[in-house]
Write an enzyme that holds these catalytic residues in place. Sequence first.
Site, mmCIF file in Angstrom:
data_model
loop_
_atom_site.group_PDB
_atom_site.id
_atom_site.type_symbol
_atom_site.label_atom_id
_atom_site.label_comp_id
_atom_site.label_asym_id
_atom_site.label_seq_id
_atom_site.Cartn_x
_atom_site.Cartn_y
_atom_site.Cartn_z
ATOM 1 N N CYS A 76 1.023 -1.585 -0.454
ATOM 2 C CA CYS A 76 -0.022 0.142 0.157
ATOM 3 C C CYS A 76 0.802 1.582 0.224
ATOM 4 O O CYS A 76 0.961 2.441 -0.984
ATOM 5 C CB CYS A 76 -0.634 -0.187 1.355
ATOM 6 S SG CYS A 76 -2.038 1.179 1.398
ATOM 7 N N CYS A 81 -1.403 1.968 -3.358
ATOM 8 C CA CYS A 81 -2.526 3.099 -2.981
ATOM 9 C C CYS A 81 -2.301 4.360 -3.221
ATOM 10 O O CYS A 81 -2.578 5.210 -3.471
ATOM 11 C CB CYS A 81 -3.079 2.306 -1.911
ATOM 12 S SG CYS A 81 -3.983 0.649 -0.944
ATOM 13 N N LYS A 84 0.022 5.314 -6.150
ATOM 14 C CA LYS A 84 -1.240 5.544 -7.086
ATOM 15 C C LYS A 84 -2.706 6.152 -6.522
ATOM 16 O O LYS A 84 -2.676 6.936 -8.083
ATOM 17 C CB LYS A 84 -2.546 3.775 -6.900
ATOM 18 C CG LYS A 84 -3.371 3.598 -7.555
ATOM 19 C CD LYS A 84 -4.523 3.837 -7.458
ATOM 20 C CE LYS A 84 -4.979 3.665 -5.888
ATOM 21 N NZ LYS A 84 -5.188 2.371 -6.329
ATOM 22 N N TYR A 218 -8.423 -4.098 -11.561
ATOM 23 C CA TYR A 218 -8.754 -2.259 -11.108
ATOM 24 C C TYR A 218 -7.144 -2.013 -10.948
ATOM 25 O O TYR A 218 -7.028 -1.029 -11.363
ATOM 26 C CB TYR A 218 -8.991 -2.239 -9.764
ATOM 27 C CG TYR A 218 -8.356 -2.892 -8.544
ATOM 28 C CD1 TYR A 218 -7.349 -2.338 -7.248
ATOM 29 C CD2 TYR A 218 -8.739 -4.235 -7.753
ATOM 30 C CE1 TYR A 218 -6.873 -2.448 -6.835
ATOM 31 C CE2 TYR A 218 -7.765 -4.511 -6.843
ATOM 32 C CZ TYR A 218 -6.579 -3.742 -6.587
ATOM 33 O OH TYR A 218 -6.055 -3.854 -5.099
ATOM 34 N N GLU A 222 -6.799 1.539 -13.080
ATOM 35 C CA GLU A 222 -6.225 2.651 -12.785
ATOM 36 C C GLU A 222 -4.684 3.035 -13.257
ATOM 37 O O GLU A 222 -4.424 4.247 -13.311
ATOM 38 C CB GLU A 222 -6.049 2.283 -11.120
ATOM 39 C CG GLU A 222 -7.346 2.616 -10.608
ATOM 40 C CD GLU A 222 -6.687 2.054 -8.443
ATOM 41 O OE1 GLU A 222 -8.016 1.846 -7.850
ATOM 42 O OE2 GLU A 222 -5.672 1.225 -8.596
ATOM 43 N N HIS A 487 -26.849 20.103 -0.959
ATOM 44 C CA HIS A 487 -26.688 20.475 -2.094
ATOM 45 C C HIS A 487 -25.732 21.748 -2.738
ATOM 46 O O HIS A 487 -25.499 22.797 -1.977
ATOM 47 C CB HIS A 487 -28.708 20.907 -2.366
ATOM 48 C CG HIS A 487 -28.583 21.755 -3.892
ATOM 49 N ND1 HIS A 487 -28.852 20.774 -4.655
ATOM 50 C CD2 HIS A 487 -28.982 22.999 -4.293
ATOM 51 C CE1 HIS A 487 -29.218 21.575 -6.007
ATOM 52 N NE2 HIS A 487 -29.340 22.511 -5.726
ATOM 53 N N GLU A 492 -25.392 13.709 -3.643
ATOM 54 C CA GLU A 492 -27.494 13.558 -3.334
ATOM 55 C C GLU A 492 -28.230 13.447 -4.105
ATOM 56 O O GLU A 492 -28.974 12.821 -3.629
ATOM 57 C CB GLU A 492 -27.231 15.747 -3.492
ATOM 58 C CG GLU A 492 -29.028 16.200 -3.203
ATOM 59 C CD GLU A 492 -28.918 17.199 -4.156
ATOM 60 O OE1 GLU A 492 -30.061 17.909 -3.930
ATOM 61 O OE2 GLU A 492 -28.053 17.951 -4.330
#
Length: 512
Positions: A76, A81, A84, A218, A222, A487, A492
């Site tokens: 990681c 992670c 990346k 992934y 990525e 909003h 939302e």
Amino acid sequence: MAALVRSRHRWKRINCLQVFTRNLTGKYNYDLLVIGGGSGGLACSKEAAQLGQKVAVLDYVEPTAKGTKWGLGGTCVNVGCIPKKLMHQAALLGTAVKDAKKYGWQISGTVCHDWATMAEAVQNHVRSLNWGHRVQLQDKKVKYLNLKGSLVDEHTVRGVNKAGRETILTAKNIVIATGGRPKYPTTIPGAMEHGITSDDIFWLKKSPGKTLVVGASYVALECAGFLTGIGLDATVMVRSIALRGFDQQMAGLVTDYMEAYGTKFVWKSVPNRVDKLSSGALQVTWTDTQTGSQHKDTYDSVLWAVGRAPETKALGLDKLGVQLNKETGKIVVGADESTSVPNIYAFGDIGEGRPELTPTAIKAGKLLAHRLAGQSAELMNYDNVPTTVFTPLEYGCVGLSEEEAEKRHGKDGIEVYHAFYKPLEFTVAERDASQCYIKVICERGGNRKILGLHFTGPNAGEVTQGFSMGFQCGATYSHLLQTVGIHPTCGEEVVKINITKRSGLDATVTGC
């Protein structure tokens, strides 16, 4: 007195080095010995030390085929992670520069990206994290040993340093958290000799240039996404489907956006060989599996993203009878992370059936530390773990895919609410939002419990993280409708969702 000492202690001589292992009273060097200094192993060790345990961590990085190596922190921190996400951010900034002109920013001259500047900044940050982890271990009284560990028995570990010198260590409990490494397709000529993996890409000093990414996980998408985003020519070669294990409708939206974004895709194809030409370019030959025809093209780099293999082979597990899944090579573990051998535990990516995700390893490691210290009986809950794919259009999800929900509950047993929406950020910039989509999968009967939530759009990780808490509380569709939205945000749109797939109505959001 000397006779008494001899009767109480056992000694081993290894490479002319005498090492005390344990005495007959059952005492050990450590209460807990962790093999693997990744996110999970570090979390487990630090937590155990906080609970009063005497703890040591063994961590050793085998250099890649290209000679890449790194410091403490595991995948990681060093090759996953963290770098990346930072390179993904670099790509997002490139898109933001283009958007900025529409928002009135006067940007003169050609905008271009410099790999070396980005790489140096990312690598410096990673090194700071390496150092930070070492300091934390020291502060929490965890012994860090830069040794490659293997098991001798259920209480004993052999550690070997880079010079080949061995040390024997004993512990009441041993935890394996060695994770995995990217696989090379060793049957393809030139694959290992000329290719790189995700263990290399983040540590390159020079730009990888025109890149072929082989695989559609992934990791593959990525990497291809941020390479395209910083202005490089990137192609993804896909054998079958993209994002296997994820919702396939969402996977299609992700790859559709990537294609529109500039990433090239070669579908239903497999590479046959990689040859280095006299010019230094890499010539890749591949076969279209649908037509059988062969094709060739040249690239500056070939990145293999064809899966990961667990780091179990060098641990000596077979000698102890630690049960492995023969197909995956992963360790078979119980709900409490125990293996088939008493006093030996395993968790994280190395465990069979566990999500290969950093946060699950961290949480599982902390809970295991509490159980081993006798402080708790709580087990890790692996259900409804959220995740995000950091592709150019981010994809976040939690819970079941539509395919899995249908399999478990039947097509008539689920209700799928969905919406195509346009992020406000995209409007002035006149960006295409046709792949920005939300899907909420619910039980059709009863209180319409939410089974899965899927979101493609900006900041998908942040949106999904917030809604994932609701899953732990048994959120229903009614709960969603009762929630007031913020909003104007993309999140939302999730609480406003009201059109079902079954209705056949247009799911495009109009107005506020």
